[in-house]
Design an enzyme around this catalytic site. Structure first.
Site, mmCIF file in Angstrom:
data_model
loop_
_atom_site.group_PDB
_atom_site.id
_atom_site.type_symbol
_atom_site.label_atom_id
_atom_site.label_comp_id
_atom_site.label_asym_id
_atom_site.label_seq_id
_atom_site.Cartn_x
_atom_site.Cartn_y
_atom_site.Cartn_z
ATOM 1 N N GLY A 288 44.781 42.646 36.526
ATOM 2 C CA GLY A 288 43.847 43.228 37.489
ATOM 3 C C GLY A 288 43.683 42.470 38.785
ATOM 4 N N HIS B 187 36.278 31.351 42.066
ATOM 5 C CA HIS B 187 35.513 31.817 43.227
ATOM 6 C C HIS B 187 34.005 31.793 42.991
ATOM 7 C CE1 HIS B 187 39.366 34.064 44.746
ATOM 8 N NE2 HIS B 187 39.409 32.760 44.952
HETATM 9 P P1 OAD Z 1 41.940 43.236 44.737
HETATM 10 O O1 OAD Z 1 40.999 44.349 45.069
HETATM 11 O O2 OAD Z 1 42.701 42.602 45.839
HETATM 12 O O3 OAD Z 1 42.995 43.750 43.673
HETATM 13 C C1 OAD Z 1 42.581 44.400 42.491
HETATM 14 C C2 OAD Z 1 43.822 44.872 41.757
HETATM 15 O O4 OAD Z 1 43.380 45.438 40.524
HETATM 16 C C3 OAD Z 1 44.623 45.948 42.495
HETATM 17 O O5 OAD Z 1 45.978 45.535 42.610
HETATM 18 C C4 OAD Z 1 44.493 47.191 41.608
HETATM 19 O O6 OAD Z 1 45.715 47.905 41.501
HETATM 20 C C5 OAD Z 1 44.124 46.591 40.258
HETATM 21 N N1 OAD Z 1 43.293 47.462 39.414
HETATM 22 C C6 OAD Z 1 42.294 48.297 39.779
HETATM 23 N N2 OAD Z 1 41.732 48.872 38.704
HETATM 24 C C7 OAD Z 1 42.395 48.398 37.616
HETATM 25 C C8 OAD Z 1 42.306 48.618 36.210
HETATM 26 N N3 OAD Z 1 41.382 49.428 35.686
HETATM 27 N N4 OAD Z 1 43.162 47.954 35.401
HETATM 28 C C9 OAD Z 1 44.109 47.113 35.921
HETATM 29 N N5 OAD Z 1 44.252 46.874 37.227
HETATM 30 C C10 OAD Z 1 43.392 47.490 38.076
HETATM 31 O O7 OAD Z 1 41.079 42.166 43.933
HETATM 32 P P2 OAD Z 1 41.442 40.661 43.516
HETATM 33 O O8 OAD Z 1 42.902 40.465 43.392
HETATM 34 O O9 OAD Z 1 40.577 40.323 42.367
HETATM 35 O O10 OAD Z 1 37.608 36.598 46.665
HETATM 36 O O11 OAD Z 1 40.925 39.889 44.804
HETATM 37 C C11 OAD Z 1 41.011 38.515 44.857
HETATM 38 C C12 OAD Z 1 39.894 37.951 45.673
HETATM 39 O O12 OAD Z 1 39.773 38.660 46.912
HETATM 40 C C13 OAD Z 1 38.518 38.113 45.062
HETATM 41 O O13 OAD Z 1 38.225 37.137 44.091
HETATM 42 C C14 OAD Z 1 37.628 37.980 46.258
HETATM 43 C C15 OAD Z 1 38.369 38.834 47.242
HETATM 44 O O14 OAD Z 1 38.160 38.504 48.572
HETATM 45 C C16 OAD Z 1 36.521 36.093 47.257
HETATM 46 O O15 OAD Z 1 35.520 36.745 47.479
HETATM 47 C C17 OAD Z 1 36.671 34.650 47.634
#
Ligand code: OAD
Length: 225
Positions: A170, A104
């Site tokens: 994460g 990204h």
């Molecule tokens: P999300 O916010 O969708 O998911 C984050 C995940 O991390 C959640 O399932 C939480 O349970 C978990 N989490 C939070 N704190 C944590 C910790 N300390 N240890 C382990 N897990 C933890 O974020 P992403 O999956 O990264 O894209 O989102 C994917 C994409 O959506 C991003 O790259 C971005 C966004 O829109 C773009 O901007 C193109």
């Protein structure tokens, strides 16, 4: 050398104080991504979009890699490690990981709206929209917005299919095509997901529910021993 492919998301950097997207204090819970992270949003209000990314750039610049980032870098002492990240921060690199694909894009870099090969590192500093790129374009964040193609996807597909171990950390696995990469992992590969909340599991993956900083270093120690 045995190969490990890591697939990371914003939960990995939550321990560094950087917001996730969909959690209780997630960025997309408070702000509408359609007004901040699309080409249409940029055309409608480049100042608003620039300010949003300026704030996030400064926060990421001042953040430090966590125990989990550092543990992932240690894997390179014994394995051929490819990191595929959805994160736009550079905490994997600063922790010492040497092969990082940013699906990204990269928050600290901007590119010209005219010729994307004109790029500039900001070193945490804000973009001033009055300053033009050398080709007369505007500087926009070198990140992937909704509706734009992800970067390095072929490389990521190859790394996922070739891995002896896959470690996912994460991520809610809700954003495509990134999340679809997990379907390419080999049947015989060891496949682990570490996430603070349960996620929908692809076949053959083991889920460890917990914080990355608590759960990832012990797993790395086990794999290195
Ligand atoms: P999300 O916010 O969708 O998911 C984050 C995940 O991390 C959640 O399932 C939480 O349970 C978990 N989490 C939070 N704190 C944590 C910790 N300390 N240890 C382990 N897990 C933890 O974020 P992403 O999956 O990264 O894209 O989102 C994917 C994409 O959506 C991003 O790259 C971005 C966004 O829109 C773009 O901007 C193109």
């Amino acid at each position: 050398m045995s190969r490990i492919t890591v697939f990371s998301g914003s939960g990995l950097s939550a321990g560094a104080g950087l917001a996730t997207f969909r959690g209780p204090n997630g960025l997309w819970r408070q702000r509408d991504p359609m007004t901040l992270a699309t080409p249409e949003a940029w055309r409608a209000d480049p100042q608003l979009v620039t300010e949003f990314y300026n704030e996030r750039r400064a926060l990421a610049w001042n953040a430090q890699p966590t125990e989990a980032h550092l543990a992932l870098a240690r894997l390179e002492t014994r394995f051929d490690v490819q990191i595929i990240t959805q994160n736009v921060d550079d905490l994997h690199e600063r922790a010492g990981s040497s092969k990082v694909t940013h699906l990204h894009g990269v928050l600290d870099r901007v590119r010209s709206t005219q010729d994307a090969s004109h790029k500039r590192w900001m070193r945490g500093q804000p973009v001033d929209l009055d300053e033009q790129a050398p080709d007369g374009g505007q500087w926009r964040p070198d990140v992937v917005w909704f509706g734009e193609p992800v970067l390095g996807f072929t490389e990521a597909e190859t790394a996922m299919a070739a891995a002896d171990k896959v470690l996912v950390v994460g991520t809610s696995l809700t954003v495509q095509p990134a999340a679809s990469l997990l379907t390419l992992a080999a049947d015989k590969a060891t496949k682990v997901i570490i996430n603070a909340d349960p996620v929908t599991l692809n076949a053959g993956f083991e889920l460890i529910v917990g914080q990355a900083d608590d759960c990832l270093p012990p797993l790395v120690t086990q794999w290195l021993s």
